[in-house]
Enzyme design. Structure first.
Site, short mmCIF file in Angstrom:
data_model
loop_
_atom_site.label_atom_id
_atom_site.label_comp_id
_atom_site.label_asym_id
_atom_site.label_seq_id
_atom_site.Cartn_x
_atom_site.Cartn_y
_atom_site.Cartn_z
N CYS A 132 -3.68 -43.49 0.36
CA CYS A 132 -2.55 -42.94 1.13
C CYS A 132 -2.89 -42.87 2.62
O CYS A 132 -3.47 -41.89 3.09
CB CYS A 132 -2.17 -41.57 0.60
SG CYS A 132 -0.76 -40.86 1.48
N CYS A 135 -1.31 -40.01 4.46
CA CYS A 135 -1.98 -38.70 4.30
C CYS A 135 -3.29 -38.66 5.09
O CYS A 135 -3.61 -37.64 5.68
CB CYS A 135 -2.31 -38.43 2.83
SG CYS A 135 -1.07 -38.96 1.66
N ASP A 136 -4.05 -39.75 5.06
CA ASP A 136 -5.44 -39.70 5.56
C ASP A 136 -5.67 -40.46 6.87
O ASP A 136 -6.77 -40.39 7.41
CB ASP A 136 -6.39 -40.27 4.49
CG ASP A 136 -6.31 -39.47 3.21
OD1 ASP A 136 -5.98 -38.28 3.29
OD2 ASP A 136 -6.56 -40.05 2.13
#
Ligand code: NAP
Length: 305
Positions: A132, A135-136
């Site tokens: 992801c 997300c990261d």
């Protein structure tokens, strides 16, 4: 609990089915699954959903959920373990909320990211390995990043992470990408991104104290030459596996686990499927939404509503 329709999933397919079913006067329960809003909640920017010029995936899903709730659909935050035929109904077994009885079911459980199952992938999961970028990506500030894959997700991930990273290397097992041309153009123009062809990721290695990713070993699948590259983060973006494991003994699936349908009807009368769990080909939010609408219309016919 007795319902006329249980919708399993809360992505574009499940939400659209819920909207259509509620507006047709069907007594419907939507069971959200683990990830409320589905895959789109981890997509950075949606620019190809009609009516939405540009919106983060999570914002688009919030709007859809609001619309579903405003129509009075009952939503259960749980996952489905299995279901079976019970006389004229189906009995749906949930993880935490017990059994639910329903006349019909729409399976809209989507798909999950595929993994490589190579050395280091599990060991360094969330310690520099993830699927992801939304997300990261932020944590990759000043880092060396590897992205694996040749589809839209890989290209989108590489572009997104390049906003933070020192450098991005995208490797693909072929010598061409399957991502949209417009996205490819942005990729090739980006000075931070290096694309390496015919390369496969064979191992993810640790840093000096083995606490995080420190290097990767890649292999050229034409020459078999292996190369080790210092690397801080790896994003694996190699497609998806349909979430049909919980029902594959009950409804007919193909060899890859996609539910086989005709106009969203499965081989079991009263059970329908919509979205990425039955679509190995297009896997687009707008198509999943369209399938959700078809499934709800087919349910209306099935219930004689
Ligand atoms: P995808 O289109 O299925 O692409 C997967 C990529 O991973 C392919 O290039 C494939 O290689 C490669 N791959 C598969 N298994 C592999 C393995 N074991 N080792 C190495 N490489 C492997 O998946 P996706 O990019 O995640 O996209 C999924 C769907 O979502 C697509 O329909 C896509 O268009 C859509 N999507 C849209 C957007 C957007 O419009 N903004 C963003 C993201 C995703 P081959 O090319 O050799 O098969």
């Amino acid at each position: 609990m007795n319902f006329e329709l249980v919708i399993i999933g809360s992505g574009p397919a499940g939400n659209t089915a819920a909207i259509y079913a509620a507006r047709a006067g069907i007594k419907v329960l939507q069971i959200s699954g683990n990830q409320l809003g589905g895959q789109l909640t981890s997509t950075s920017e949606i620019e190809n959903f009609p009516g939405v010029k540009a919106l983060p995936g999570i914002a688009l899903m919030d709007v859809m959920q609001e619309q579903v709730k405003s129509l009075g659909v009952e939503i259960m935050y749980d996952t489905v373990v299995s279901f079976k035929k019970a006389e004229d109904n189906f009995s749906v077994l949930t993880e935490y909320s017990g059994e639910i009885t329903t006349k019909s079911i729409i399976i809209a459980t989507g798909a999950n990211p595929r993994l490589l199952r190579i050395n280091g992938e599990k060991e360094f999961w969330s310690k520099g390995v993830s699927t992801c970028a939304t997300c990261d990506g932020f944590f990759c500030k000043g880092k060396k990043v590897l992205v694996v894959g040749g589809g839209n997700t890989a290209v989108e991930d590489a572009l997104f992470v390049s906003n933070f990273a020192e450098s991005v290397t995208l490797i693909h097992r072929k010598d061409f990408l399957r991502a949209e041309k417009a996205m490819q153009e942005r990729l090739f123009k980006n000075p931070k991104i290096n694309v390496m062809w015919n390369q496969e990721l064979v191992e993810i290695k640790g840093n000096a104290d083995n606490s995080r990713v420190g290097a990767v070993k890649i292999k050229n699948n034409l020459s078999n030459i292996e190369t080790e590259l210092p690397m801080d983060h790896v994003f694996i973006a190699i497609g998806y596996v349909p979430n049909s494991a919980f029902c594959k003994d009950f409804v007919q699936c193909d060899d890859d686990g996609y539910i086989i349908t005709s106009d969203t009807k499965t081989n079991i009368s009263g059970v329908f499927a919509a979205g990425d769990v039955m679509d190995p080909k297009y896997r687009q939010a707008v198509i999943a939404a369209g399938n959700g609408a078809i499934a709800a219309i087919e349910v209306q016919k099935f219930l004689n509503k």
